[in-house]
Design an enzyme around this catalytic site. Structure first.
Site, PDB file in Angstrom:
ATOM      1  N   LYS A 292       0.849  -1.187   0.000  1.00  0.00           N
ATOM      2  CA  LYS A 292       0.000   0.000   0.000  1.00  0.00           C
ATOM      3  C   LYS A 292       0.888   1.241   0.000  1.00  0.00           C
ATOM      4  O   LYS A 292       1.814   1.353   0.802  1.00  0.00           O
ATOM      5  CB  LYS A 292      -0.915  -0.014   1.223  1.00  0.00           C
ATOM      6  CG  LYS A 292      -2.089   0.931   1.122  1.00  0.00           C
ATOM      7  CD  LYS A 292      -3.114   0.673   2.215  1.00  0.00           C
ATOM      8  CE  LYS A 292      -4.353   1.541   2.012  1.00  0.00           C
ATOM      9  NZ  LYS A 292      -5.375   1.301   3.030  1.00  0.00           N
ATOM     10  N   GLU A 378     -20.015  -4.042  10.251  1.00  0.00           N
ATOM     11  CA  GLU A 378     -20.927  -3.214  11.040  1.00  0.00           C
ATOM     12  C   GLU A 378     -22.094  -4.015  11.618  1.00  0.00           C
ATOM     13  O   GLU A 378     -22.532  -3.752  12.743  1.00  0.00           O
ATOM     14  CB  GLU A 378     -21.440  -2.053  10.194  1.00  0.00           C
ATOM     15  CG  GLU A 378     -20.385  -1.021   9.823  1.00  0.00           C
ATOM     16  CD  GLU A 378     -19.570  -1.409   8.603  1.00  0.00           C
ATOM     17  OE1 GLU A 378     -18.643  -0.662   8.248  1.00  0.00           O
ATOM     18  OE2 GLU A 378     -19.862  -2.472   7.984  1.00  0.00           O
ATOM     19  N   ARG A 406     -25.967  -0.487   7.055  1.00  0.00           N
ATOM     20  CA  ARG A 406     -25.890  -1.941   6.937  1.00  0.00           C
ATOM     21  C   ARG A 406     -26.488  -2.656   8.147  1.00  0.00           C
ATOM     22  O   ARG A 406     -26.769  -3.845   8.087  1.00  0.00           O
ATOM     23  CB  ARG A 406     -24.423  -2.368   6.796  1.00  0.00           C
ATOM     24  CG  ARG A 406     -23.757  -1.836   5.553  1.00  0.00           C
ATOM     25  CD  ARG A 406     -22.306  -2.234   5.469  1.00  0.00           C
ATOM     26  NE  ARG A 406     -21.867  -2.121   4.083  1.00  0.00           N
ATOM     27  CZ  ARG A 406     -20.883  -2.818   3.549  1.00  0.00           C
ATOM     28  NH1 ARG A 406     -20.242  -3.702   4.284  1.00  0.00           N
ATOM     29  NH2 ARG A 406     -20.543  -2.658   2.295  1.00  0.00           N
TER      30      ARG A 406
END
Length: 633
Positions: A292, A378, A406
């Protein structure tokens, strides 16, 4: 600020994926370097997701080299790692408008390009959608390839795991590329992350590929020629027999052919593996290892900080500071959590892979055993909070409003039916700005006010946020949500701090401005401007969407007879709907009401101040609406 707007030597020749296919293999490496320089130079001016995009450059080139897009379908999970994809699919010349008002989006959007077959801004959707694409292809008799690219954090999402399970059962042809860069926005957590860590230390596919190549090179003339023609099968076979049984065992047990781990920055190897994968039947999972922030030292050294960035200086990586609005709501929440933790020993904090964004980093540092990072999960986070509450803890789950969408069922079914004492702190409620419609917190009020037992609060400033959090943790015995925006917290002069009762901030006989949360300060600003025009407005800070303080609000509305109801939320079923319902129930029919809110459409991306003006929620817009309303009275 120093930034590069150069497009390089090869990149100006790339206007579509067809141009990638025409390049010599030797040109792909310098093209990757040019793409990185172009992304860094642009994002340094516009802001955006940097580290994740620098990590997927070679993968993007390999995908568009091997697959015939847009006929073949490439679905990017979340879409925040697809800048290189945007650039080589015809958007290079408009890339400078990235995340700018009326410019191209920071995520993928189907309406933006035929190459964006899947638009999303939340993690965990790509595998499910890809399986849908593949199944539709099978029914319609098509032959296109379908590829989902998902990160190592996104693949731990419940929906990703459900989709893997279903794909293994259907056994249709599709490829999942697991882009493993060892972290998401924050440190990856969970057993799956630990499994991937173990796999990274065993790059069996790449070693086997090199071993197979070595075997072929040592064969005599004719045998070498025959072996070269069968090289792909030979390498695949060697990989299968060299790799230990536990390499990728979870994925293989789910019905996937597992290839990897391999170097995600070796373009030629990626092309070879992707070409091999196209020949395999059934679902395939390719595990690649990437870095990354690849190619930009500040980002490689601190990928967490460079995940999403404001404009910055390319030379030293220093980021611009946003114009100061004072302390943000998030920072006030952070400080208040530390204060409460010292007073309430059974209070714990939860985050869904967002400790930095939600202001829980300081809490995690001081109370590491009382902070739970559930990962990008979540739904689990809310149900986990319910379990904590049922056994004597006071959980505070800090989560972005758009991500909380969600977890509606878990909030309704697991927390509220049982009337458990849990607190949901909804950060980024309202318009968030440059991330656009997938991240705007436009719908939480309308969604939450449907749930019995739930208290729904919205602070107008930092002082109220502190008071509401304290009340929710220490006084309320049931479930509470507190919504607040991505903005400066400001400071109003309050007439009382009687949570959750409303307060009358200003008295006026001409019109009433009834506002909730972030819109209270705008209403006060509008009232002051109206006063300069000789119009005296009452201003009510509602504080609570549910329970609505009808005893305070309705008499003022009835007396004013002209009222604007102002909220930074959707028009359908929101705060203004609650007020109209209360007026109806009280049989008050002679009040002229106008609602100012987010209309029944998705709001685009752009600076929050510009979007508020567009949505008629700025001080100027509120003032204009009030004047016009009185002129028609």
């Amino acid at each position: 600020m120093s930034a590069s707007n150069k497009t390089g030597v090869i990149l100006p020749l790339i206007n579509s994926p067809a141009d990638i296919k025409r390049l010599a293999l030797s040109n792909l490496k310098p093209l990757a370097a040019e793409l990185r320089e172009f992304i860094i130079g642009t994002v340094s001016l516009t802001g955006g997701h940097l580290a994740s995009n620098l990590g997927t450059v070679e993968l993007t080139l390999a995908l568009h080299r091997v697959y015939n897009t847009p006929i073949d379908k490439i679905l990017w999970d979340t879409g925040h790692q697809a800048y290189a994809h945007k650039i080589i699919t015809g958007r290079r010349d408009v890339f400078a408008t990235l995340r700018q008002y009326r410019g191209i989006a920071g995520f993928l959007r189907r309406e933006e390009s035929e190459y964006d077959c899947w638009g999303a801004g939340h993690a965990g959707t790509a595998i499910s959608a890809a399986l849908g694409f593949a199944s539709a292809r099978d029914i319609l008799g098509g032959h296109e390839n379908v590829v989902a690219v998902v990160g190592d954090a996104g693949i731990s999402n419940g929906m990703s795991l459900e989709a893997l399970n279903h794909a293994g059962d259907l056994q249709t042809n599709m490829t999942v590329i697991l882009n493993d860069n060892k972290m998401s926005i924050a440190r990856n957590v969970g057993a799956l992350a630990q499994m991937l860590t173990r796999l990274r230390s065993k790059p069996w596919y790449q070693e086997a590929e090199e071993a197979a190549s070595g075997v072929m090179l040592r064969l005599p003339g004719d045998a070498k020629h025959v072996a070269k023609q069968a090289s792909k099968g030979l390498k695949r076979g060697i990989t299968h027999y060299i790799a230990p049984e536990n390499t990728g065992a979870m994925f293989e047990e789910m019905g996937f052919s597992y290839l990897g781990p391999i170097d995600g920055h070796n373009t030629e190897l990626l092309i070879d593996v992707l070409t091999d994968a196209k020949q395999l039947r059934g679902p395939v999972l390719i595990h690649i290892i990437t870095t990354k922030g690849k190619g930009y030292a500040p980002s490689e050294d601190n990928a967490r900080s460079y995940h999403g960035v404001p404009p910055f200086c390319v030379d030293d990586g220093k980021m611009e500071k946003s114009p100061s609005e004072g302390a943000s709501f998030t920072s006030v929440f952070s400080d208040a959590m530390l204060e409460l933790a010292n007073e309430v020993p059974n209070m714990v904090a939860l985050t869904a892979a967002m400790p930095d964004g939600t202001g829980l980093t300081a809490f995690a540092s001081k109370y590491p055993k009382r902070l739970f990072d559930v990962g990008i999960a979540e739904e689990h986070g809310v149900c986990f909070a319910a379990g904590l509450a049922a056994n004597g803890m006071v959980p505070v789950f800090a989560v972005y409003s758009s991500f909380m969408q969600r977890s509606y069922d878990q909030l309704l079914h697991d927390i509220c039916i049982q009337n458990l004492h849990a607190v949901i702190a909804l950060d980024r409620a309202g318009l968030v700005g440059d991330d656009g419609p997938t991240h705007h917190g436009a719908f939480d009020i309308a969604v939450l006010r449907t749930i019995p037992n739930l208290t729904v609060l919205a602070p107008s400033d930092g002082t109220e946020l502190r008071a509401m959090l304290r009340w929710a943790v220490m006084e309320c015995k049931g479930p509470v949500t507190i919504r607040y925006p991505r903005a400066g917290a400001g400071q109003l002069l309050h007439t009382n701090m009687d949570i959750p009762r409303a307060e009358i901030l200003r008295q006026g006989n001409d019109i009433c401005l009834l506002a909730i949360g972030s819109m209270v300060s705008a209403a006060m600003g509008a009232a002051l401007r109206l006063s300069e025009l000789g119009i005296e407005a009452s201003v009510i800070n509602a504080r609570a969407v549910k329970p609505l303080d009808s005893a305070t609000i309705l008499p003022v509305l009835a007396q004013s007879r002209q009222a604007l109801i102002i909220e930074e939320g959707c028009s359908c079923g929101g705060f203004s709907s609650a007020v109209l319902e209360a007026l109806c129930d009280a049989d008050i029919t002679d009040v002229h009401i106008k609602r100012l809110n987010l209309q029944d459409q998705y709001v685009t991306h752009g600076p929050r101040s510009v979007l508020l003006e567009d949505c008629r929620l700025s001080i100027e817009a509120i003032t204009t609406q009030a004047v016009g309303m009185l002129a028609q009275a």
